[in-house]
Design a protein around this motif. Structure first.
Motif, PDB file in Angstrom:
ATOM      1  N   PRO A 229       3.359  19.711   8.485  1.00  0.00           N
ATOM      2  CA  PRO A 229       2.968  19.799   9.905  1.00  0.00           C
ATOM      3  C   PRO A 229       1.895  18.757  10.240  1.00  0.00           C
ATOM      4  N   ASP A 230       1.942  18.225  11.439  1.00  0.00           N
ATOM      5  CA  ASP A 230       0.938  17.271  11.947  1.00  0.00           C
ATOM      6  C   ASP A 230       0.722  16.088  10.994  1.00  0.00           C
ATOM      7  N   PRO A 231       1.776  15.407  10.588  1.00  0.00           N
ATOM      8  CA  PRO A 231       1.616  14.338   9.596  1.00  0.00           C
ATOM      9  C   PRO A 231       0.736  13.192  10.077  1.00  0.00           C
ATOM     10  N   ARG A 232       0.819  12.834  11.366  1.00  0.00           N
ATOM     11  CA  ARG A 232       0.017  11.721  11.884  1.00  0.00           C
ATOM     12  C   ARG A 232      -1.471  12.071  11.826  1.00  0.00           C
TER      13      ARG A 232
ATOM     14  N   ARG B  69       0.602   0.084  11.493  1.00  0.00           N
ATOM     15  CA  ARG B  69       1.572  -0.386  10.518  1.00  0.00           C
ATOM     16  C   ARG B  69       1.494   0.356   9.187  1.00  0.00           C
ATOM     17  N   LEU B  70       0.368   0.967   8.899  1.00  0.00           N
ATOM     18  CA  LEU B  70       0.261   1.723   7.650  1.00  0.00           C
ATOM     19  C   LEU B  70       0.353   3.221   7.894  1.00  0.00           C
ATOM     20  N   LEU B  71      -0.514   3.759   8.763  1.00  0.00           N
ATOM     21  CA  LEU B  71      -0.589   5.207   8.892  1.00  0.00           C
ATOM     22  C   LEU B  71       0.645   5.805   9.549  1.00  0.00           C
TER      23      LEU B  71
ATOM     24  N   ALA C 146       0.832  -1.203   0.000  1.00  0.00           N
ATOM     25  CA  ALA C 146       0.000   0.000   0.000  1.00  0.00           C
ATOM     26  C   ALA C 146       0.862   1.248   0.000  1.00  0.00           C
ATOM     27  N   LEU C 147       1.913   1.255   0.816  1.00  0.00           N
ATOM     28  CA  LEU C 147       2.783   2.425   0.865  1.00  0.00           C
ATOM     29  C   LEU C 147       3.482   2.661  -0.460  1.00  0.00           C
ATOM     30  N   THR C 148       3.901   1.593  -1.119  1.00  0.00           N
ATOM     31  CA  THR C 148       4.549   1.732  -2.424  1.00  0.00           C
ATOM     32  C   THR C 148       3.598   2.361  -3.428  1.00  0.00           C
ATOM     33  N   ALA C 149       2.341   1.915  -3.402  1.00  0.00           N
ATOM     34  CA  ALA C 149       1.353   2.451  -4.341  1.00  0.00           C
ATOM     35  C   ALA C 149       1.024   3.908  -4.053  1.00  0.00           C
TER      36      ALA C 149
ATOM     37  N   GLY D 273      -3.768  -1.961  15.438  1.00  0.00           N
ATOM     38  CA  GLY D 273      -2.411  -2.473  15.349  1.00  0.00           C
ATOM     39  C   GLY D 273      -1.952  -2.753  13.941  1.00  0.00           C
ATOM     40  N   PHE D 274      -2.735  -3.544  13.205  1.00  0.00           N
ATOM     41  CA  PHE D 274      -2.293  -3.994  11.894  1.00  0.00           C
ATOM     42  C   PHE D 274      -2.511  -2.972  10.793  1.00  0.00           C
TER      43      PHE D 274
END
Length: 214
Positions: free
Chosen positions: A159-162, A147-149, A84-87, A142-143
């Motif tokens: 700013p505030d990426p999370r 692991r993604l966000l 997902a991150l690659t895409a 968790g998953f």
């Protein structure tokens, strides 16, 4: 009088069943994903998973322990955050700017995964179960979220990426609930590309908009 056969220990599958190996484990996971997707966490039972996998319930316990454990395993093998991150973060635009077009890429990837019947089943299991059960919600956090966000936020130089990543996820999860779980019309029947076209600018804004002046 006995027949000379050693008694079977309670809670453990017979040796012949346990020796069936990874194919049996994979079959149990396939059955678990389907059961959780169709019934949600609360209504899914270990016996029901065993029945769907055509194995003894003791074998499900042997491989996974508790219902929480089999739920986590069923989701983990279905979720690949690296893909997902690659895409989503592929470098595009002038200078290889990863944020150029990120809203459209995120929307297209998310909707594409949900439109695929194979990947939709474990996603339905996650969402339906997390809405009603805290153990399932913990697995989702968790998953999926952690692991993604968190990894996505780490790649964002804003700013505030999370918070931005979570707002984007909230937008897409809301669409998933209405379109695929509750099946609200006209969203449920809308063309996937049209959904991407309409949602992408909002997601792009989450990732790139400057914060308001203090």
């Amino acid at each position: 009088m006995t027949d000379g056969t050693a008694p079977r220990r309670r809670g453990r599958p017979a040796r012949t069943a346990a020796a069936q190996g990874p194919d049996t484990r994979a079959r149990i996971l396939d059955a678990a994903r389907t059961e959780f997707a169709e019934r949600g966490y609360d209504k899914t039972t270990m016996r029901g998973i065993a029945r769907a996998a055509c194995v003894d319930a003791a074998l499900v316990h042997h491989y996974f322990g508790t219902k929480d454990d089999v739920f986590a395993a069923a989701i983990e093998v279905s979720f690949e955050p690296a893909l997902a991150l690659t895409a989503i973060l592929q470098e595009t635009g002038a200078g290889g700017d990863a944020l150029a077009g990120i809203g459209e890429r995120m929307a297209a990837h998310f909707i594409g995964v949900w439109e695929d019947p194979v990947s939709r089943t474990p996603l339905l299991a996650i969402v339906r179960s997390a809405l009603t059960n805290e153990a399932a919600a913990a697995v989702l956090r968790g998953f999926v979220l952690r692991r993604l966000l968190e990894r996505l936020a780490a790649e964002l130089d804003v700013p505030d990426p999370r918070l931005r990543a979570e707002l984007a996820a909230a937008q897409m999860i809301g669409i998933a609930v209405l379109r695929y779980v509750i099946e609200v019309e006209p969203l449920a029947s809308a063309d996937p590309q049209e959904i991407v076209r309409l949602v992408a600018p909002t997601l792009q804004n989450y990732f790139t908009a400057a914060p308001p002046p203090a």
